[in-house]
Design an enzyme around this catalytic site. Structure first.
Site, short mmCIF file in Angstrom:
data_model
loop_
_atom_site.label_atom_id
_atom_site.label_comp_id
_atom_site.label_asym_id
_atom_site.label_seq_id
_atom_site.Cartn_x
_atom_site.Cartn_y
_atom_site.Cartn_z
N ARG A 17 0.80 -1.22 0.00
CA ARG A 17 0.00 0.00 0.00
C ARG A 17 0.84 1.27 0.00
O ARG A 17 1.66 1.48 0.87
CB ARG A 17 -0.93 0.01 1.19
CG ARG A 17 -1.97 -1.06 1.09
CD ARG A 17 -3.18 -0.67 1.88
NE ARG A 17 -4.26 -1.52 1.47
CZ ARG A 17 -5.34 -1.09 0.90
NH1 ARG A 17 -5.52 0.16 0.66
NH2 ARG A 17 -6.27 -1.94 0.55
N ASN A 24 -2.05 -5.25 -14.35
CA ASN A 24 -1.38 -6.20 -15.24
C ASN A 24 -1.63 -5.72 -16.66
O ASN A 24 -2.77 -5.56 -17.07
CB ASN A 24 -1.95 -7.60 -15.06
CG ASN A 24 -1.61 -8.19 -13.71
OD1 ASN A 24 -0.49 -8.11 -13.26
ND2 ASN A 24 -2.59 -8.78 -13.06
#
Length: 76
Positions: A17, A24
């Site tokens: 985070r 992707n």
């Protein structure tokens, strides 16, 4: 504050985070925009160079730029 656009080539997975996003790409790479404190962003970029256990990182491209105010973190 710092911003990095990162493209990781190889067989990788795993997200931590910071502000920004990760996705992707159709060509099999993983692209991420990371914003946060200089040390946190640099640390994550270095982690991308290693990847998680079992990853095979072939190349990491980094383009540094000024932060744009990303809020939260999303997977696209």
């Amino acid at each position: 504050m710092k911003r990095a656009n990162v493209v990781v080539h190889g067989s990788v997975q795993g997200v931590f985070r910071l502000a920004g996003w990760v996705r992707n790409a159709p060509d099999g790479t993983v692209e991420a925009v990371l914003e946060g404190d200089d040390e946190q962003v640099e640390s994550m970029v270095e982690w991308c160079r290693r990847g998680p256990g079992g990853a095979r990182v072939e190349e990491v491209e980094v383009a540094w730029s000024e932060p744009e105010g990303e809020e939260g973190f999303s997977i696209r």
